[in-house]
Design a protein around this motif. Structure first.
Motif, PDB file in Angstrom:
ATOM      1  N   CYS A  74       0.218  -0.733  -4.824  1.00 13.52           N
ATOM      2  CA  CYS A  74      -1.097  -0.129  -5.061  1.00 13.52           C
ATOM      3  C   CYS A  74      -0.978   1.200  -5.805  1.00 13.52           C
ATOM      4  CB  CYS A  74      -1.806   0.100  -3.739  1.00 13.52           C
ATOM      5  SG  CYS A  74      -2.102  -1.431  -2.828  1.00 13.52           S
TER       6      CYS A  74
ATOM      7  N   HIS B 149       0.785  -1.235   0.000  1.00 13.76           N
ATOM      8  CA  HIS B 149       0.000   0.000   0.000  1.00 13.76           C
ATOM      9  C   HIS B 149       0.816   1.283   0.000  1.00 13.76           C
ATOM     10  CE1 HIS B 149      -3.573  -2.386   0.362  1.00 13.76           C
ATOM     11  NE2 HIS B 149      -4.320  -1.315   0.461  1.00 13.76           N
TER      12      HIS B 149
ATOM     13  N   ASN C 120     -10.654   0.688  -9.028  1.00 12.79           N
ATOM     14  CA  ASN C 120     -12.009   0.279  -8.661  1.00 12.79           C
ATOM     15  C   ASN C 120     -12.812   1.331  -7.892  1.00 12.79           C
ATOM     16  OD1 ASN C 120     -10.742   0.122  -6.129  1.00 12.79           O
ATOM     17  ND2 ASN C 120     -10.227  -2.025  -6.466  1.00 12.79           N
TER      18      ASN C 120
ATOM     19  N   HIS D 174      -4.011  -8.903  -3.559  1.00 13.72           N
ATOM     20  CA  HIS D 174      -5.011  -9.676  -4.304  1.00 13.72           C
ATOM     21  C   HIS D 174      -4.492 -10.107  -5.671  1.00 13.72           C
ATOM     22  CE1 HIS D 174      -7.246  -8.088  -1.056  1.00 13.72           C
ATOM     23  NE2 HIS D 174      -7.219  -6.856  -1.519  1.00 13.72           N
TER      24      HIS D 174
ATOM     25  N   CYS E 177      -3.701   4.025  -7.066  1.00 10.95           N
ATOM     26  CA  CYS E 177      -5.069   3.564  -6.805  1.00 10.95           C
ATOM     27  C   CYS E 177      -5.676   4.353  -5.660  1.00 10.95           C
ATOM     28  CB  CYS E 177      -5.074   2.084  -6.476  1.00 10.95           C
ATOM     29  SG  CYS E 177      -6.685   1.478  -5.990  1.00 10.95           S
ATOM     30  N   PHE E 178      -4.840   4.732  -4.692  1.00  8.34           N
ATOM     31  CA  PHE E 178      -5.358   5.570  -3.602  1.00  8.34           C
ATOM     32  C   PHE E 178      -4.285   6.565  -3.195  1.00  8.34           C
ATOM     33  CE2 PHE E 178      -3.499   4.532   0.611  1.00  8.34           C
ATOM     34  CZ  PHE E 178      -2.616   3.527   0.225  1.00  8.34           C
TER      35      PHE E 178
ATOM     36  N   ASP F 235      -8.837  -5.923   4.271  1.00  6.89           N
ATOM     37  CA  ASP F 235      -8.807  -5.131   3.053  1.00  6.89           C
ATOM     38  C   ASP F 235     -10.072  -5.463   2.272  1.00  6.89           C
ATOM     39  OD1 ASP F 235      -6.616  -3.565   1.162  1.00  6.89           O
ATOM     40  OD2 ASP F 235      -8.184  -4.648   0.075  1.00  6.89           O
TER      41      ASP F 235
ATOM     42  N   HIS G 145     -11.058  -5.393  -0.748  1.00  6.46           N
ATOM     43  CA  HIS G 145     -11.077  -6.058  -2.054  1.00  6.46           C
ATOM     44  C   HIS G 145     -10.658  -7.524  -2.016  1.00  6.46           C
ATOM     45  CE1 HIS G 145     -11.379  -1.816  -3.254  1.00  6.46           C
ATOM     46  NE2 HIS G 145     -12.273  -2.353  -4.041  1.00  6.46           N
TER      47      HIS G 145
ATOM     48  N   ILE H  16       0.756  -6.526  -5.069  1.00  2.00           N
ATOM     49  CA  ILE H  16      -0.528  -6.230  -4.420  1.00  2.00           C
ATOM     50  C   ILE H  16      -1.126  -7.548  -3.942  1.00  2.00           C
ATOM     51  CG2 ILE H  16      -2.820  -5.198  -4.667  1.00  2.00           C
ATOM     52  CD1 ILE H  16      -1.762  -3.683  -7.115  1.00  2.00           C
TER      53      ILE H  16
ATOM     54  N   ARG I 271     -10.095  10.071  -3.759  1.00  2.00           N
ATOM     55  CA  ARG I 271      -9.496   8.736  -3.681  1.00  2.00           C
ATOM     56  C   ARG I 271      -8.070   8.727  -4.253  1.00  2.00           C
ATOM     57  NH1 ARG I 271      -9.654   3.497  -1.460  1.00  2.00           N
ATOM     58  NH2 ARG I 271      -8.638   2.123  -2.922  1.00  2.00           N
TER      59      ARG I 271
ATOM     60  N   SER J 246      -3.428  -1.334 -10.040  1.00  2.00           N
ATOM     61  CA  SER J 246      -4.351  -1.753  -8.977  1.00  2.00           C
ATOM     62  C   SER J 246      -4.755  -3.216  -9.069  1.00  2.00           C
ATOM     63  CB  SER J 246      -5.625  -0.899  -8.929  1.00  2.00           C
ATOM     64  OG  SER J 246      -6.637  -1.453  -9.745  1.00  2.00           O
ATOM     65  N   CYS J 247      -5.326  -3.705  -7.964  1.00  2.00           N
ATOM     66  CA  CYS J 247      -5.737  -5.108  -7.898  1.00  2.00           C
ATOM     67  C   CYS J 247      -6.871  -5.423  -8.850  1.00  2.00           C
ATOM     68  CB  CYS J 247      -6.111  -5.483  -6.465  1.00  2.00           C
ATOM     69  SG  CYS J 247      -7.386  -4.435  -5.755  1.00  2.00           S
TER      70      CYS J 247
HETATM   71  S1  SF4 Z   1      -7.999  -1.306  -4.131  1.00  2.00           S
HETATM   72 FE1  SF4 Z   1      -6.137  -0.204  -4.549  1.00  2.00          FE
HETATM   73  S2  SF4 Z   1      -5.319   0.257  -2.521  1.00  2.00           S
HETATM   74 FE2  SF4 Z   1      -6.796  -1.411  -2.264  1.00  2.00          FE
HETATM   75  S3  SF4 Z   1      -5.612  -3.318  -2.445  1.00  2.00           S
HETATM   76 FE3  SF4 Z   1      -6.387  -2.814  -4.473  1.00  2.00          FE
HETATM   77  S4  SF4 Z   1      -4.719  -1.688  -5.407  1.00  2.00           S
HETATM   78 FE4  SF4 Z   1      -4.356  -1.641  -3.227  1.00  2.00          FE
END
Ligand code: SF4
Lengths: 190, 462
Positions: B400, B63, B422, B111, B403-404, B130, B132, B109, B428, B339-340
């Motif tokens: 990540c 992250h 996502n 996931h 993504c954030f 988490d 996701h 990441i 975000r 991102s995941c």
């Molecule tokens: S949504 Fe974004 S911040 Fe959350 S695990 Fe997936 S890549 Fe990482």
């Protein structure tokens, strides 16, 4: 590790009547500065609560004089959706919130509340709109002022008793041991 | 009595039913990352309790790690982020769990690497602090996101207390059009049902269009289940799943045959009942992009932004858009592939195909961050990195990333970004940043066109 029991609570209810208030709004990621559960209150709703230079935003509900010291938050549908960050609940707790009343909740957020002694109450939009400044919640009776609400027995027991969930489950350790032995025979690859 | 896939997994893991009405469910795997896992691990150590089965707990760093090519083991992408990395590393060592550290060959990441390493498997229960985590239902696992306290609970007791959620089946009939990706399918479903539409259900995705998806596509679809308030999502494991897992680092090896015969029993029986049962026709699904600040605020590329409700109004204000605007007329200044949701090798191949011999439009900052170190390596072997760089994309190291917003690097406030992620919530990707969610194909094409754009709209390359 036990928490303050939730029995009857009366307090100021601050309205933040919006749908889909996500946990990124409740505490932005950049405000999660410590590897600890306390000291997060300063970051609560930081995106809306402060304006440039971290001055209080006078328009934000929690900064309005009549809602100072609010301990109950009112909101709309799907409150606490999004990221699983428990920091959102820790930050609410740090700022003195004891209950959130909303039309519905994000699943993980709901559980996080119960684990931390904050009561999530689900009410209809109509009933929420009818609540004004001072609100009394009676958890054993399951009422908000005089309106009844539903909560599952397990969550209620946890909140009323101020229980520590891990300690509670460890009382079932014999069941868990027996399950693991059975399971190791059934699914040895798992 | 006929049972659903979820009923079967649930029963196999039910330790006991508590007098509160919750079930005590055995948890096979816990995954942690440095952002939320550090708190859980520290709290266990601090309370004098023990991780019951350290061999079943995995932790990675994704992250807040830096995405710079020359990062070291403590480099963070946000000021102060290094404390999460060092605290997590120390707590992981102390508790004896598996640690996949920043510079390890398997880092990435959570996931993305959990399937990649064969940690997620059919019929396992897997949790992670988490949201996701639902992605991993793509392999037929019962995988769900939880809070930090529940993560501690799972590590200390080997179980979770859960009320069994209601069940929903979404059958996708027919065959997805060639231009339609799993991301478009995910956005279409969320748009159709609304951001709270899955009503805390366990969602099973089924039907011919789902069976035809690769594991990577299934991961993209299941990834976004939390965005419409599902408890989680799951897809029945099949030959595609078994082929994918064979030979993976943590997949069953000596006991493969026993595992396989068990996995083959994991499907919903013909007459099994669901609380909600819906069908979606593939023919109705088109490439889809979001225009608002909820993943449900989405539309086809040639559609206009709808007028309407208060929350639409608020979203449009934040996004700087007006009702009636056609989506593919909207100019962009940023593009992010990562991102995941969409950062696996198939995503990068798709984007690279579009970027080959093309250039990112002037004034657009474009970034690609592979989801794992292994994906990055593979992309390098296939020469995809060269294609991205030649087109003008920045090429990061796994995590990540954008993504954030973690407090460090981001796009400037007001920047409009087309993103393969996502979540398009306010702020975000950074204060004031305006995010449009889309497939990696649309992100790549839009980066080239400088506006929201489908790959088919781009002029042919000479
Ligand atoms: S949504 Fe974004 S911040 Fe959350 S695990 Fe997936 S890549 Fe990482």
């Amino acid at each position: 590790m036990s928490r303050e029991p939730f029995i009857i609570h009366s307090g100021i209810a601050a309205p933040l009547i919006l749908d889909n208030v996500d946990t990124d709004q409740i505490i932005p990621s950049r405000e999660m500065k410590t590897v600890s559960k306390s000291g997060l209150g300063d970051g609560l709703f930081a995106g809306q609560r402060y304006i440039a230079g971290r001055e209080p935003n006078p328009d934000f509900v929690l900064n309005r004089p009549d809602f100072r010291g609010a301990t109950i938050l009112l909101s709309g549908e799907n409150f606490g959706c999004g990221s699983s960050r428990e920091h959102a609940v820790w930050a609410l707790g740090d700022c003195g919130f004891r209950a959130i009343i909303a039309e519905s909740f994000g699943e993980i957020f709901y559980n996080n509340c119960v684990r931390n002694g904050i009561l999530p109450v689900q009410l209809s939009q109509e009933n929420i709109a009818g609540l004004h400044r001072m609100v009394t919640i009676n958890l054993p009776e399951q009422t908000v002022n005089n309106i009844a609400f539903d909560i599952c027995e397990g969550d209620k027991a946890m909140l009323v008793g101020g229980l520590d969930i891990i300690g509670l489950t460890l009382q079932n350790e014999a069941d868990i041991d027996a399950f693991e032995t059975r399971d190791a025979g059934r699914r040895p690859w798992a | 009595m006929p049972r659903t896939l979820f009923d079967k997994i649930w029963e196999q893991h039910r330790v006991t039913t508590l007098d509160t009405g919750e079930d005590l469910i055995a948890i096979d795997r816990v995954f942690l990352h440095e952002r939320t896992g550090s708190v859980a691990l520290k709290s266990i150590v601090g309370s004098g309790r023990k991780v019951r089965r350290p061999d079943r707990v995995f932790c990675t760093m994704d992250h807040v790690v830096s995405n710079a090519a020359d990062r070291d083991r403590n480099s963070a992408r946000a000021p102060g982020g290094d404390i999460f990395i060092t605290a997590t590393r120390a707590a992981a060592r102390e508790t004896g769990i598996h640690l996949i550290d920043v510079l390890d060959a398997d880092q990435g990441i959570i996931h993305v690497i959990s399937p990649e390493l064969g940690i997620a498997q059919p019929g396992l229960t897997l949790v992670c602090p988490d949201s996701h985590t639902c992605s991993q239902g793509a392999l037929g696992a019962l995988a769900t996101g939880i809070g930090s306290t529940d993560a501690e609970h799972a590590m200390v007791t080997g179980t979770l207390r859960i009320r069994k959620p209601p069940q929903m089946r979404i059958t996708v009939s027919g065959k997805l059009a060639k231009s339609v990706t799993a991301k478009d399918l995910a956005l279409h479903i969320i748009k159709t049902f609304g951001a709270a539409g899955a009503k805390r259900c366990m969602v099973e995705y089924a039907g011919p269009a789902i069976e035809a998806l690769s594991i990577e596509e299934r991961l993209t679809l299941c990834n976004m289940a939390v965005e419409f308030a599902a408890f989680s999502a799951v897809i029945a494991p099949d030959e595609t799943t078994f082929d994918y897992l064979k030979g993976k680092r943590f997949a069953p090896d000596a006991r493969w045959d026993a595992a396989l015969s068990h996995w083959k029993t994991l499907y919903s029986d013909d007459d099994a009942g669901f609380d909600y049962d819906y069908e979606i026709d593939s023919a109705d699904i088109r490439p889809t992009v979001t225009w608002g600040t909820s993943p449900a605020q989405a539309a086809g590329l040639e559609d206009v932004i709808p007028a309407g409700t208060d929350s639409n109004q608020r979203a449009m204000e934040y996004m700087g858009l007006k009702p009636g605007t056609v989506l593919n007329s909207i100019g962009i200044e940023g593009a992010f592939i990562g991102s995941c949701t969409n950062s696996r090798i198939s995503d990068l191949r798709l984007a690279a195909d579009i970027l080959r011999n093309r250039k990112v439009a002037d004034g657009v900052r474009a970034i690609c961050v592979p989801g794992s170190t292994a994906v990055r390596r593979q992309a390098g072997e296939e020469g995809l990195d060269a294609i991205f760089k030649a087109a003008g994309f920045e090429w990061g190291t796994a995590g990540c990333a954008l993504c954030f917003y973690a407090g460090g690097e981001t796009f400037a406030p007001g920047t409009r970004v087309i993103s393969s992620t996502n979540r398009n919530f306010e702020g975000r990707q950074g204060p004031g940043v305006r995010t449009h969610l889309a497939s990696p194909a649309i992100v790549a094409a839009s980066a080239v066109a400088g506006r929201i754009c489908a790959p088919g709209e781009l002029p042919d390359v000479a």
